[in-house]
Design a protein around this motif. Structure first.
Motif, PDB file in Angstrom:
ATOM      1  N   ILE A 167      74.259  31.431   1.676  1.00  0.00           N
ATOM      2  CA  ILE A 167      75.123  30.245   1.711  1.00  0.00           C
ATOM      3  C   ILE A 167      75.599  30.038   3.140  1.00  0.00           C
ATOM      4  CG2 ILE A 167      77.232  29.169   0.846  1.00  0.00           C
ATOM      5  CD1 ILE A 167      76.934  30.746  -1.694  1.00  0.00           C
ATOM      6  N   VAL A 168      75.012  29.067   3.822  1.00  0.00           N
ATOM      7  CA  VAL A 168      75.298  28.834   5.237  1.00  0.00           C
ATOM      8  C   VAL A 168      75.682  27.375   5.454  1.00  0.00           C
ATOM      9  CG1 VAL A 168      73.764  30.683   5.972  1.00  0.00           C
ATOM     10  CG2 VAL A 168      72.863  28.363   5.747  1.00  0.00           C
ATOM     11  N   ASN A 169      76.347  27.120   6.584  1.00  0.00           N
ATOM     12  CA  ASN A 169      76.733  25.747   6.913  1.00  0.00           C
ATOM     13  C   ASN A 169      75.611  25.022   7.653  1.00  0.00           C
ATOM     14  OD1 ASN A 169      76.813  26.726   9.543  1.00  0.00           O
ATOM     15  ND2 ASN A 169      79.050  26.930   9.574  1.00  0.00           N
ATOM     16  N   GLU A 170      75.938  23.843   8.193  1.00  0.00           N
ATOM     17  CA  GLU A 170      74.905  23.003   8.803  1.00  0.00           C
ATOM     18  C   GLU A 170      74.282  23.618  10.061  1.00  0.00           C
ATOM     19  OE1 GLU A 170      79.024  21.820  10.062  1.00  0.00           O
ATOM     20  OE2 GLU A 170      77.967  22.133   8.151  1.00  0.00           O
ATOM     21  N   VAL A 171      74.978  24.563  10.673  1.00  0.00           N
ATOM     22  CA  VAL A 171      74.407  25.213  11.858  1.00  0.00           C
ATOM     23  C   VAL A 171      73.861  26.600  11.540  1.00  0.00           C
ATOM     24  CG1 VAL A 171      75.834  23.935  13.486  1.00  0.00           C
ATOM     25  CG2 VAL A 171      76.669  26.096  12.571  1.00  0.00           C
TER      26      VAL A 171
END
Length: 284
Positions: free
Chosen positions: A139-143
Motif C-alpha cells: 500500500i503506497v502513495n502516488e510517489v
C-alpha cells in the motif's frame, strides 16, 4: 548473565543506554546524530527525544516502504545475528518497553493468568507479517512510498516515548494533534491497563520484534538446558513461569524470555544456562 534478582539492573542500564539524551525531553526535539544509523536490539522509538539510536522495527519499515526499495540487509542481518546469539533474551533483559510492562505489573492488585489466552500469542506473528512487512510493501502513495503501518497505527511505545513527550514540550506539535494521536493513546492506555493485571500482554500478543526473536529461540546459542538425570518433572519451573512455558518439557519455547525464574524455582538445580550450538536433544 546476571542472577535473576539483578535483572532489573540490566533492564535499567539497557533503557538508559538506549535513551541517554534526557535534556531533549525539555527541549521538545529529537536527537538526529550519527548514532541514529544504528539499531538498538529492543523496541525503543526513534522519535523518543532521549533516544540515541533507531528502533529495528521502525528502520525495517522505513526501508520496506521506501520508493527506492532495497532489501534491508543491514537491519535484517543485525536482527538475525541478535536472534541467533540471544533469542528472546532481548525481551527479558534489553527491551525498555518490556521492562515498562513489568513495572506496571508490580502494582499491587489481583493478577490473572494468560494460559487460557494462549491462542493470542500467535497474533504477534500476524502483526509482524501484515503490518511490518506486507502493508508497507503493497500500500503506497502516488510517489511509491509506503506508510510504516505498525509504528504509525499500532505501536504503543511510540506514543509513550515519542508522541506524548514531544507534544508536552512543543506547542506546534500539540496544535497539530488529531485522531491518530487519540487512537494510539487509547492503545497505550489499553496496554497499560492490561499490563497491571496480565504479565507483559504486549510482548505476548502483539510485539512484532518479540515475534521475530521468537523464531530463533530454539536455535539461539544462549539457551536453557534441562539435566534429565536431575529433573523429576515436578512442574515447579512451569508454575513460576509468567510466560506460560512448560519449562521442563520445552526449555527453549518461543515464548521464553530467559528471565531465569524457573532456574531459581527448581528444587533439584536441573535447569542450567548454556551457550552452545548443540540442540537440546544433543545435550540430554
Amino acid at each position: 548473565m546476571a542472577k535473576n534478582q539483578h535483572r532489573w539492573k540490566i533492564q535499567l542500564a539497557a533503557t538508559l543506554a538506549s535513551n541517554p539524551f534526557f535534556l531533549n525531553f525539555f527541549q521538545g526535539k529529537i536527537y538526529k546524530g550519527s548514532l541514529k544509523g544504528v539499531c538498538v536490539p529492543g523496541l525503543n522509538c526513534y522519535s523518543c527525544p532521549a533516544a540515541s539510536a533507531s528502533c529495528p522495527i521502525g528502520s525495517l519499515q522505513a526501508v520496506i516502504g521506501s520508493s527506492k526499495f532495497h532489501f534491508a540487509y543491514y537491519i535484517v542481518g543485525i536482527l538475525i545475528f541478535i536472534g541467533v546469539l540471544l533469542g528472546r533474551v532481548v525481551c527479558g533483559f534489553l527491551c525498555p518497553f518490556g521492562w515498562f510492562q513489568e513495572l506496571l505489573h508490580k502494582i499491587p492488585t489481583k493478577k490473572f493468568s494468560t494460559k487460557k489466552l494462549h491462542v493470542l500469542t500467535y497474533l504477534k506473528y500476524v502483526v509482524l507479517l501484515v503490518f511490518v512487512i506486507v502493508l508497507p510493501m503493497t500500500i503506497v502513495n502516488e510517489v511509491g512510498l509506503g506508510d510504516p503501518f505498525f509504528c504509525k497505527y499500532i505501536c504503543p511505545a511510540g506514543i509513550l516515548e515519542g508522541g506524548i513527550p514531544l507534544s508536552l514540550a512543543n506547542e506546534s506539535i500539540r496544535a497539530s494533534l488529531g485522531e491518530l494521536f487519540t487512537w494510539k493513546s487509547c492503545i497505550l492506555l489499553g496496554v497499560i491497563m492490561l499490563a497491571v493485571f496480565f504479565y507483559r500482554p504486549f510482548c505476548k500478543w502483539i510485539c512484532p520484534l518479540g515475534a521475530f526473536y521468537a523464531l530463533f529461540n530454539k536455535v539461539s546459542l544462549y539457551r536453557f538446558h534441562i539435566n534429565a538425570d536431575r529433573c523429576t518433572s515436578c512442574g515447579a519451573c512451569s508454575r513460576v513461569c509468567k510466560m506460560d512455558v512448560d519449562v521442563f518439557r520445552t526449555p527453549n519455547h518461543a515464548e521464553c524470555i530467559r528471565c531465569g525464574d524457573c532456574i531459581r524455582a527448581c528444587p533439584h538445580q536441573a535447569i542450567a544456562k548454556t551457550f552452545s550450538m548443540k540442540s537440546d536433544t544433543e545435550r540430554r
